[in-house]
Design a protein around this motif. Structure first.
Motif, PDB file in Angstrom:
ATOM      1  N   LEU A  11       1.446  13.602 -10.377  1.00  0.00           N
ATOM      2  CA  LEU A  11       1.202  13.360 -11.796  1.00  0.00           C
ATOM      3  C   LEU A  11       2.065  12.197 -12.264  1.00  0.00           C
ATOM      4  CD1 LEU A  11       0.127  14.135 -14.622  1.00  0.00           C
ATOM      5  CD2 LEU A  11       2.008  15.790 -14.758  1.00  0.00           C
ATOM      6  N   SER A  21       0.297   6.696 -17.440  1.00  0.00           N
ATOM      7  CA  SER A  21      -0.461   5.459 -17.420  1.00  0.00           C
ATOM      8  C   SER A  21       0.484   4.265 -17.240  1.00  0.00           C
ATOM      9  CB  SER A  21      -1.235   5.316 -18.723  1.00  0.00           C
ATOM     10  OG  SER A  21      -2.035   4.162 -18.710  1.00  0.00           O
ATOM     11  N   ARG A  60     -12.502   8.390  -3.616  1.00  0.00           N
ATOM     12  CA  ARG A  60     -11.994   9.315  -4.625  1.00  0.00           C
ATOM     13  C   ARG A  60     -13.153  10.044  -5.293  1.00  0.00           C
ATOM     14  NH1 ARG A  60      -9.648   5.051  -9.183  1.00  0.00           N
ATOM     15  NH2 ARG A  60     -11.674   4.295  -9.954  1.00  0.00           N
ATOM     16  N   ALA A  84     -13.662  12.170  -8.885  1.00  0.00           N
ATOM     17  CA  ALA A  84     -13.184  12.701 -10.161  1.00  0.00           C
ATOM     18  C   ALA A  84     -14.007  13.934 -10.528  1.00  0.00           C
ATOM     19  CB  ALA A  84     -13.295  11.640 -11.244  1.00  0.00           C
ATOM     20  N   PRO A  96      -5.733   6.477 -16.774  1.00  0.00           N
ATOM     21  CA  PRO A  96      -6.257   7.848 -16.773  1.00  0.00           C
ATOM     22  C   PRO A  96      -7.574   7.974 -15.998  1.00  0.00           C
ATOM     23  CG  PRO A  96      -5.414   7.304 -18.935  1.00  0.00           C
ATOM     24  CD  PRO A  96      -5.352   6.029 -18.129  1.00  0.00           C
ATOM     25  N   GLU A  97      -8.388   6.933 -16.018  1.00  0.00           N
ATOM     26  CA  GLU A  97      -9.661   6.987 -15.289  1.00  0.00           C
ATOM     27  C   GLU A  97      -9.485   6.926 -13.769  1.00  0.00           C
ATOM     28  OE1 GLU A  97      -8.825   4.915 -17.809  1.00  0.00           O
ATOM     29  OE2 GLU A  97      -9.736   2.924 -17.522  1.00  0.00           O
ATOM     30  N   ASP A  98      -8.269   6.722 -13.289  1.00  0.00           N
ATOM     31  CA  ASP A  98      -7.993   6.794 -11.850  1.00  0.00           C
ATOM     32  C   ASP A  98      -7.752   8.235 -11.401  1.00  0.00           C
ATOM     33  OD1 ASP A  98      -6.072   3.803 -12.248  1.00  0.00           O
ATOM     34  OD2 ASP A  98      -8.080   3.973 -11.374  1.00  0.00           O
ATOM     35  N   THR A  99      -7.705   9.155 -12.337  1.00  0.00           N
ATOM     36  CA  THR A  99      -7.491  10.565 -11.991  1.00  0.00           C
ATOM     37  C   THR A  99      -8.626  11.073 -11.111  1.00  0.00           C
ATOM     38  OG1 THR A  99      -6.238  11.028 -14.010  1.00  0.00           O
ATOM     39  CG2 THR A  99      -7.340  12.894 -12.945  1.00  0.00           C
ATOM     40  N   VAL A 110      -4.482  12.937  -7.556  1.00  0.00           N
ATOM     41  CA  VAL A 110      -3.773  11.988  -8.409  1.00  0.00           C
ATOM     42  C   VAL A 110      -4.193  12.251  -9.851  1.00  0.00           C
ATOM     43  CG1 VAL A 110      -3.508   9.563  -9.029  1.00  0.00           C
ATOM     44  CG2 VAL A 110      -3.610  10.231  -6.617  1.00  0.00           C
ATOM     45  N   THR A 111      -3.205  12.493 -10.692  1.00  0.00           N
ATOM     46  CA  THR A 111      -3.465  12.726 -12.108  1.00  0.00           C
ATOM     47  C   THR A 111      -2.674  11.708 -12.917  1.00  0.00           C
ATOM     48  OG1 THR A 111      -3.749  15.093 -11.689  1.00  0.00           O
ATOM     49  CG2 THR A 111      -3.441  14.397 -13.981  1.00  0.00           C
ATOM     50  N   VAL A 112      -3.374  10.970 -13.763  1.00  0.00           N
ATOM     51  CA  VAL A 112      -2.733   9.954 -14.588  1.00  0.00           C
ATOM     52  C   VAL A 112      -2.896  10.354 -16.045  1.00  0.00           C
ATOM     53  CG1 VAL A 112      -2.592   7.515 -15.148  1.00  0.00           C
ATOM     54  CG2 VAL A 112      -3.358   8.217 -12.869  1.00  0.00           C
ATOM     55  N   SER A 113      -1.767  10.589 -16.693  1.00  0.00           N
ATOM     56  CA  SER A 113      -1.801  10.974 -18.107  1.00  0.00           C
ATOM     57  C   SER A 113      -1.684   9.738 -18.997  1.00  0.00           C
ATOM     58  CB  SER A 113      -0.677  11.953 -18.409  1.00  0.00           C
ATOM     59  OG  SER A 113       0.579  11.328 -18.226  1.00  0.00           O
TER      60      SER A 113
END
Length: 112
Positions: A11, A14, A38, A40, A88-91, A108-111
């Protein structure tokens, strides 16, 4: 039998960076193309980056060009995905793939 093990997910906020690793114990990566995909939530799996066996040339999805870098360390039987300026869209769950074999994935989590 080839086994692929991904690691390095986590986590992040951005704009931050992560490096994913794909290890194939006992398998000589250098002779084959290796890809990172990946998936999502609610979306299809998509190709993110690929490194080819010929001269380690690379290709990237338009959405990650200039931010992600795929590389290979043949001595360690490892392929990396360096991810910078994460959004965030790479999560997604990121998967390694070669010779028709998939790893188990790393999240992978992107806040924002």
């Amino acid at each position: 039998q080839v086994q692929l093990v991904e690691s390095g997910g986590g986590l992040v906020h951005s704009g931050e960076s992560l490096t994913l690793s794909c290890v194939a114990p006992g398998f000589n990566f250098s002779r084959f193309s290796v890809s990172w995909y990946r998936q999502a939530p609610g979306k299809e799996r998509e190709l993110v980056a690929r490194i080819f066996a010929v001269e380690d040339s690379t290709t990237y999805a338009d959405s990650v060009k200039g931010r992600f870098t795929i590389s290979r360390d043949s001595a360690r039987n490892t392929v990396y995905l360096q991810m910078n300026s994460l959004k965030p869209e790479d999560t997604a769950v990121y998967y390694c793939n070669t010779v028709g074999v998939w790893g188990q994935g790393t999240l992978v989590t992107v806040s924002s």
